[in-house]
Write a protein that holds these residues in place. Structure first.
Motif, mmCIF file in Angstrom:
data_model
loop_
_atom_site.group_PDB
_atom_site.id
_atom_site.type_symbol
_atom_site.label_atom_id
_atom_site.label_comp_id
_atom_site.label_asym_id
_atom_site.label_seq_id
_atom_site.Cartn_x
_atom_site.Cartn_y
_atom_site.Cartn_z
ATOM 1 N N ASP A 33 8.249 -6.861 -5.321
ATOM 2 C CA ASP A 33 7.190 -6.085 -4.641
ATOM 3 C C ASP A 33 6.657 -5.003 -5.583
ATOM 4 O O ASP A 33 5.454 -4.796 -5.714
ATOM 5 C CB ASP A 33 7.751 -5.351 -3.400
ATOM 6 N N ILE A 34 7.600 -4.309 -6.213
ATOM 7 C CA ILE A 34 7.194 -3.185 -7.074
ATOM 8 C C ILE A 34 6.411 -3.706 -8.274
ATOM 9 O O ILE A 34 5.360 -3.165 -8.632
ATOM 10 C CB ILE A 34 8.437 -2.381 -7.525
ATOM 11 N N ALA A 35 6.901 -4.799 -8.868
ATOM 12 C CA ALA A 35 6.212 -5.362 -10.039
ATOM 13 C C ALA A 35 4.781 -5.770 -9.667
ATOM 14 O O ALA A 35 3.842 -5.529 -10.432
ATOM 15 C CB ALA A 35 6.985 -6.565 -10.564
ATOM 16 N N ARG A 36 4.635 -6.360 -8.492
ATOM 17 C CA ARG A 36 3.298 -6.785 -8.039
ATOM 18 C C ARG A 36 2.368 -5.592 -7.888
ATOM 19 O O ARG A 36 1.242 -5.579 -8.370
ATOM 20 C CB ARG A 36 3.439 -7.495 -6.683
ATOM 21 N N GLU A 37 2.888 -4.586 -7.235
ATOM 22 C CA GLU A 37 2.097 -3.375 -6.966
ATOM 23 C C GLU A 37 1.683 -2.697 -8.279
ATOM 24 O O GLU A 37 0.552 -2.273 -8.460
ATOM 25 C CB GLU A 37 2.936 -2.430 -6.109
ATOM 26 N N VAL A 38 2.652 -2.626 -9.209
ATOM 27 C CA VAL A 38 2.376 -1.979 -10.490
ATOM 28 C C VAL A 38 1.307 -2.769 -11.251
ATOM 29 O O VAL A 38 0.365 -2.197 -11.811
ATOM 30 C CB VAL A 38 3.671 -1.868 -11.334
ATOM 31 N N ALA B 62 -0.992 -4.516 -10.101
ATOM 32 C CA ALA B 62 -2.306 -4.423 -9.456
ATOM 33 C C ALA B 62 -2.949 -3.050 -9.639
ATOM 34 O O ALA B 62 -4.137 -2.871 -9.376
ATOM 35 C CB ALA B 62 -2.167 -4.731 -7.965
ATOM 36 N N SER B 63 -2.164 -2.065 -10.097
ATOM 37 C CA SER B 63 -2.741 -0.718 -10.189
ATOM 38 C C SER B 63 -3.318 -0.468 -11.580
ATOM 39 O O SER B 63 -2.820 -0.985 -12.582
ATOM 40 C CB SER B 63 -1.693 0.339 -9.830
ATOM 41 N N ALA B 64 -4.364 0.330 -11.614
ATOM 42 C CA ALA B 64 -5.067 0.565 -12.870
ATOM 43 C C ALA B 64 -4.199 1.363 -13.838
ATOM 44 O O ALA B 64 -4.036 1.000 -14.996
ATOM 45 C CB ALA B 64 -6.367 1.316 -12.583
ATOM 46 N N ALA B 65 -3.611 2.443 -13.356
ATOM 47 C CA ALA B 65 -2.779 3.287 -14.221
ATOM 48 C C ALA B 65 -1.352 3.220 -13.716
ATOM 49 O O ALA B 65 -1.098 3.475 -12.557
ATOM 50 C CB ALA B 65 -3.273 4.725 -14.167
ATOM 51 N N ALA B 66 -0.439 2.805 -14.572
ATOM 52 C CA ALA B 66 0.961 2.712 -14.146
ATOM 53 C C ALA B 66 1.812 3.571 -15.074
ATOM 54 O O ALA B 66 2.248 3.118 -16.130
ATOM 55 C CB ALA B 66 1.431 1.264 -14.159
ATOM 56 N N PRO B 67 2.038 4.836 -14.686
ATOM 57 C CA PRO B 67 2.863 5.691 -15.542
ATOM 58 C C PRO B 67 4.292 5.168 -15.651
ATOM 59 O O PRO B 67 4.782 4.515 -14.738
ATOM 60 C CB PRO B 67 2.827 7.052 -14.835
ATOM 61 N N HIS B 68 4.912 5.447 -16.782
ATOM 62 C CA HIS B 68 6.272 4.971 -17.028
ATOM 63 C C HIS B 68 7.262 6.134 -17.041
ATOM 64 O O HIS B 68 6.928 7.243 -17.439
ATOM 65 C CB HIS B 68 6.330 4.220 -18.358
ATOM 66 N N GLY B 69 8.491 5.844 -16.625
ATOM 67 C CA GLY B 69 9.547 6.854 -16.589
ATOM 68 C C GLY B 69 10.291 6.933 -17.907
ATOM 69 O O GLY B 69 9.978 6.190 -18.841
ATOM 70 N N PRO B 70 11.291 7.813 -17.991
ATOM 71 C CA PRO B 70 12.032 8.009 -19.237
ATOM 72 C C PRO B 70 12.724 6.745 -19.737
ATOM 73 O O PRO B 70 12.970 6.606 -20.932
ATOM 74 C CB PRO B 70 13.078 9.073 -18.874
#
Ligand code: GLU
Length: 282
Positions: free
Chosen positions: A104-109, A111-119
């Motif tokens: 679910d998360i991978a799909r959502e990410v 589909a989104s224009a900007a996907a910030p990344h964590g550490p």
């Protein structure tokens, strides 16, 4: 102030040289200052931790010549305490249930224009379940849908005084930026509480004043500092040390088949020799 340090391995395998270095660093810092050194087993992940490794950790540390003060704290014996903390955060509206699967998360990410990344380099959670209508959330909970608990980062940041900072050995006061974790998981679907919650809780209740650990965990400290501020826990000082590397400069880790203390012992290595080789870290 008395120095209280700890070594907090997860019993997911036998201790290797990197662990020995971390344990010795914490032990030396305590003993040199006439302080206390604690041993804690971080065994909250039922899928990865095994009792056999827990027993081996104590045996291997004793072989190395390290003694610890008081009883070993075993995190799995304290699950109700972590639950109480999570309930408290839920009561303040600072955590929410997340029903998403990895897919679910991978799909959502995607589909989104900007996907910030964590550490850790992974995309931040896009907040899907934070935005669930209350009725949908309630229905899913009532149906017993498996869920994690996530920190509502924006609300959490609004609930503490800014800016957050902590004391890092050799650097003095350093700024902490927990926002880069996004809505961090504080309880997993398959584990009752996350590393971040348990480690911060336990350092507080055990009165740890100096956290020594590998520099790989340094980013996590920013999130731990936020939890301390939210929960009114004291902030220890931190001394993140370099990770032991092999001759080629590669980090020693379990997955790289780093020599375990048991193998070194079986090969005839004397504990004093090993201690001397693992010279003190900062
Ligand atoms: N349990 C963690 C580990 O084995 C260490 C926790 C810590 O030192 O903060 O990597």
């Amino acid at each position: 102030m008395e120095i209280v340090t700890r070594f907090a391995p997860s019993p997911t395998g036998y201790l290797h040289l990197g662990h020995a270095f971390a344990a010795l660093t914490a032990w030396r810092r305590a003993r040199e200052a006439g302080g206390r050194f604690l041993l804690r087993l971080e065994d909250i992940d039922p899928g990865r931790c095994r009792a056999e490794f827990a027993a081996a950790i104590e045996e291997d540390l004793a072989w190395l010549g390290l003694d610890w003060d008081g009883a070993v704290r075993v995190q799995s014996a304290h699950l109700p305490d972590y639950r109480a903390v999570l309930d408290g955060l839920a009561g303040r509206g600072l955590v929410y249930p997340c029903f998403c699967t990895r897919a679910d998360i991978a799909r959502e990410v995607a589909a989104s224009a900007a996907a910030p990344h964590g550490p850790d380099g992974a995309p931040l959670y896009p907040g899907t379940c934070r935005r669930l209508p209350a009725a949908v959330r309630a229905a899913r909970l009532a149906a017993g849908a498996p869920h994690a608990l996530r920190l509502d980062m924006a609300r959490a940041l609004a609930a503490v005084p800014a800016p957050l900072s902590c004391e890092e050995a050799g650097e003095g006061r350093v700024h902490c930026d927990p926002a880069r974790f996004g809505d961090a998981v504080l309880a997993r679907k398959d584990a009752p509480a996350s590393y971040h919650l348990c480690v911060t809780h336990d350092d507080a209740v055990q009165g740890v004043t100096l956290v020594t650990r590998g520099v790989d965990l340094r980013p996590a400290t920013d999130l731990h500092r936020l939890l301390q501020a939210l929960l009114g826990w004291p902030t220890p000082r931190y001394a993140h040390h370099a990770l032991l590397t092999d001759a080629a400069g590669r980090r020693l880790a379990k997955r790289d088949q780093a020599a375990t203390l048991r193998e070194l012992r079986a090969a005839g290595m004397a504990p004093a020799e090993l201690r001397a080789r693992l010279s003190p870290a900062g």
